[in-house]
Write a protein that holds these residues in place. Structure first.
Motif, PDB file in Angstrom:
ATOM      1  N   THR A 160       0.803  -1.221   0.000  1.00 42.32           N
ATOM      2  CA  THR A 160       0.000   0.000   0.000  1.00 42.32           C
ATOM      3  C   THR A 160       0.839   1.276   0.000  1.00 42.32           C
ATOM      4  O   THR A 160       0.331   2.339  -0.345  1.00 42.32           O
ATOM      5  CB  THR A 160      -0.940   0.028   1.225  1.00 42.32           C
ATOM      6  OG1 THR A 160      -0.155  -0.120   2.413  1.00 42.32           O
ATOM      7  CG2 THR A 160      -1.982  -1.075   1.147  1.00 42.32           C
ATOM      8  N   GLU A 162       2.990   4.090  -1.214  1.00 42.70           N
ATOM      9  CA  GLU A 162       3.288   4.649  -2.542  1.00 42.70           C
ATOM     10  C   GLU A 162       4.784   4.883  -2.756  1.00 42.70           C
ATOM     11  O   GLU A 162       5.298   4.678  -3.851  1.00 42.70           O
ATOM     12  CB  GLU A 162       2.504   5.939  -2.774  1.00 42.70           C
ATOM     13  CG  GLU A 162       1.010   5.719  -2.903  1.00 42.70           C
ATOM     14  CD  GLU A 162       0.628   4.768  -4.041  1.00 42.70           C
ATOM     15  OE1 GLU A 162       1.242   4.846  -5.132  1.00 42.70           O
ATOM     16  OE2 GLU A 162      -0.285   3.942  -3.836  1.00 42.70           O
ATOM     17  N   LYS A 163       5.474   5.308  -1.730  1.00 38.84           N
ATOM     18  CA  LYS A 163       6.922   5.546  -1.867  1.00 38.84           C
ATOM     19  C   LYS A 163       7.650   4.232  -2.178  1.00 38.84           C
ATOM     20  O   LYS A 163       8.531   4.189  -3.036  1.00 38.84           O
ATOM     21  CB  LYS A 163       7.468   6.178  -0.585  1.00 38.84           C
ATOM     22  CG  LYS A 163       8.927   6.544  -0.661  1.00 38.84           C
ATOM     23  CD  LYS A 163       9.383   7.241   0.613  1.00 38.84           C
ATOM     24  CE  LYS A 163      10.873   7.562   0.535  1.00 38.84           C
ATOM     25  NZ  LYS A 163      11.349   8.181   1.779  1.00 38.84           N
ATOM     26  N   LYS A 165       6.310   1.608  -3.601  1.00 38.60           N
ATOM     27  CA  LYS A 165       5.925   1.237  -4.971  1.00 38.60           C
ATOM     28  C   LYS A 165       6.807   1.951  -5.991  1.00 38.60           C
ATOM     29  O   LYS A 165       7.279   1.325  -6.951  1.00 38.60           O
ATOM     30  CB  LYS A 165       4.454   1.574  -5.235  1.00 38.60           C
ATOM     31  CG  LYS A 165       3.482   0.658  -4.553  1.00 38.60           C
ATOM     32  CD  LYS A 165       2.048   1.088  -4.886  1.00 38.60           C
ATOM     33  CE  LYS A 165       1.028   0.273  -4.137  1.00 38.60           C
ATOM     34  NZ  LYS A 165      -0.353   0.705  -4.453  1.00 38.60           N
ATOM     35  N   ARG A 166       7.034   3.244  -5.794  1.00 42.72           N
ATOM     36  CA  ARG A 166       7.898   3.999  -6.712  1.00 42.72           C
ATOM     37  C   ARG A 166       9.329   3.474  -6.675  1.00 42.72           C
ATOM     38  O   ARG A 166       9.994   3.379  -7.719  1.00 42.72           O
ATOM     39  CB  ARG A 166       7.866   5.491  -6.376  1.00 42.72           C
ATOM     40  CG  ARG A 166       6.558   6.163  -6.752  1.00 42.72           C
ATOM     41  CD  ARG A 166       6.628   7.683  -6.633  1.00 42.72           C
ATOM     42  NE  ARG A 166       7.007   8.156  -5.311  1.00 42.72           N
ATOM     43  CZ  ARG A 166       6.165   8.360  -4.308  1.00 42.72           C
ATOM     44  NH1 ARG A 166       4.875   8.129  -4.463  1.00 42.72           N
ATOM     45  NH2 ARG A 166       6.610   8.801  -3.147  1.00 42.72           N
TER      46      ARG A 166
END
Length: 186
Positions: A160, A162-163, A165-166
């Motif tokens: 979950t 986002e950092k 995921k990037r």
């Protein structure tokens, strides 16, 4: 040309953090095919088992590695080191020494842990093992995910944060670009 990347998870636990991270990785680029290469059925490495040829599970495992363009190892760290099941799998993949399926194979390493060091020690050991096999480990790049339990939804089994995921997306892009530009060292 579409590349196929094999995913090896160094944890046998069904809902492991690293399996969740690996699954997230497989959903990040539609232009890449991913193939899970499971290690849970491999027998403990023993040269006596090779006498009449590799056991069937080992043959399938080696074939799966041979058939992909690169390998992504996503693994936890146990007691400041590489999980035994992953070491066992790498030992099988190293045989025979002069024609190992990992020789000259591009490999990326990712690790996640609830702890604060992000699998740094296990990754150092994994790199050392892979270099002994003459695998091409992505240089200068590391994915050390600490506090992973705060970055996933355990019930939904999804990443979950986002950092993170990037971070994974950037690593995957670097890995795919690097596969196309690995210098051939003979």
């Amino acid at each position: 040309m579409t590349k196929t990347i094999g995913i090896i998870c160094g944890s046998l636990r069904k809902n492991s953090y690293n399996r969740i991270i690996a699954q997230a990785l497989t959903e990040m680029d539609d232009s890449v095919k991913f193939r899970w290469i499971e290690i849970n059925d491999l027998p403990l490495f023993n040269e006596d088992l090779e006498i009449n040829g590799d056991p069937e599970t080992v043959t399938s495992f080696k074939s799966a590695i041979r058939d992909v363009d690169g390998i992504m190892i996503v693994s936890p760290e146990y007691n400041s080191g590489i999980p035994g099941v992953l070491k066992n799998a790498l030992d099988w993949a190293s045989r025979p020494a002069k024609s190992s399926v990992l020789s000259k194979k591009p490999v990326g390493i990712i690790g996640a842990t609830p702890g604060g060091m992000g699998t740094a020690f296990a990754q150092i050991q994994t790199r050392q093992i892979l270099e002994a096999m003459q695998a091409h480990v992505l240089p200068f790049q590391k994915v050390l995910i600490s506090q992973v339990h705060e970055k996933i939804d355990s019930e939904q089994q999804v990443l979950t944060d986002e950092k993170t995921k990037r971070y994974l997306q950037r690593y995957l892009q670097q890995f795919m670009n690097w596969i196309d530009h690995i210098p051939t060292l003979e």
